[in-house]
Design an enzyme around this catalytic site. Structure first.
Site, PDB file in Angstrom:
ATOM      1  CD  GLU A  94       0.635  -1.465   8.040  1.00  0.00           C
ATOM      2  OE1 GLU A  94       0.355  -0.660   8.961  1.00  0.00           O
ATOM      3  OE2 GLU A  94       1.059  -1.112   6.926  1.00  0.00           O
ATOM      4  CG  ASP A 144      -0.404  -0.081   2.518  1.00  0.00           C
ATOM      5  OD1 ASP A 144       0.830  -0.179   2.623  1.00  0.00           O
ATOM      6  OD2 ASP A 144      -1.174  -0.059   3.502  1.00  0.00           O
ATOM      7  CE  LYS A 187       3.275  -5.879   3.842  1.00  0.00           C
ATOM      8  NZ  LYS A 187       2.830  -4.687   4.591  1.00  0.00           N
ATOM      9  CD  GLU A 239       7.715  -0.101   7.411  1.00  0.00           C
ATOM     10  OE1 GLU A 239       6.794  -0.856   7.043  1.00  0.00           O
ATOM     11  OE2 GLU A 239       7.885   1.043   6.951  1.00  0.00           O
TER      12      GLU A 239
END
Ligand code: KIV
Length: 258
Positions: A115, A46, A113, A182
């Protein structure tokens, strides 16, 4: 040379054997180019919102945007495992998560995916129970950037380190095939990598993860207005485009004056 189709099992099996080089894609030609040279995991991220659509962050990306770009990437029929991001607010409940994960699969993705860790575990489990592979994403969560007030390194304080480890183990138990880490402190990313049996794929999290992922525009120098500190672009794509076009403009102008 024809390659075997990469699956979630291939990616899982790379842990401890071969570093996983992953990149983002958003369209047909780059997907095809990166696939032809053997990148094993391609993510329709994204980050699309920023590097392609010109939004300030990923919170503006919708399911319609994602479906459109997943479909374009999927038309390249990659041997790579094609993963797609569930965008902001598209997985608030297990039911919504499954419906939207199916939409991305129908558009051509092979996995999704999402988050977060324990906070979205029921959504992750529901998607996996529906037969759709899931990649986790821990550390700095770009979809929460407005709440967090910026892109900050995670794992500096003990409580954060512990929470990250618990989340990583929870994602592994839930059946995620890999976890993106991340902006996680290198030592913490290394510890997580050592303590779970699924691959970690780092971005800005040091060199001890099982793989590395980059936003391809950052690697190619195609978004020169902002480059994350941890990225060293391998080409100056933006400057190369501008100098090529300047030369072409001069050629065209000279044609007129001849
Ligand atoms: O959206 C994206 O490109 C991502 C990568 C930064 C991992 O999630």
């Amino acid at each position: 040379m024809s390659r075997e189709k990469i699956t979630q099992e291939t990616i899982r099996g790379m842990k401890g054997n071969q570093g996983i080089a992953a990149l983002t894609v958003y369209d047909y030609p780059i997907t095809r180019l990166l696939d032809e040279i053997g990148v094993p995991l391609l993510l329709v991220g994204d980050s699309l919102g920023m590097v392609v659509l010109g939004y300030p962050d990923t919170t503006h990306v919708t399911m319609d945007h994602m479906e459109h770009h997943v479909a374009a990437a999927a038309r390249a029929k990659p041997k790579a495992f094609l993963v797609a991001d569930l965008p902001f607010h598209s997985y608030e409940t297990p039911e919504q998560a499954v419906i939207n994960a199916r939409r991305l699969i129908d558009a051509g993705a092979e996995a999704v995916k999402a988050e977060g860790g324990r906070a979205i575990l029921s959504q992750i489990k529901a998607i996996i129970n529906a037969g759709i592979p899931v990649c986790g994403h821990l550390g700095m969560l770009p979809q929460s950037v407005l709440d967090e007030g910026g892109y900050k390194i995670k794992g500096r304080v003990e409580q954060e380190r512990v929470q990250l480890m618990i989340d990583a183990k929870a994602l592994e138990r839930a059946g995620a095939f890999a976890i993106i880490l991340e902006l996680v402190l290198r030592e913490v990313a290394a510890e997580i990598t050592d303590q779970i049996n699924i691959p970690t794929i780092g971005i800005g999290s040091g060199d001890r993860c099982d793989g590395q992922i980059l936003v391809s525009h950052d690697l190619f120098g195609l978004f020169p207005w902002f480059t994350p500190k941890f990225v060293k672009p391998k080409m100056q794509g933006g400057l190369q485009i501008q100098s090529t076009v300047s030369e072409w403009i001069r050629t065209v102008q000279n044609l007129k004056s001849e």
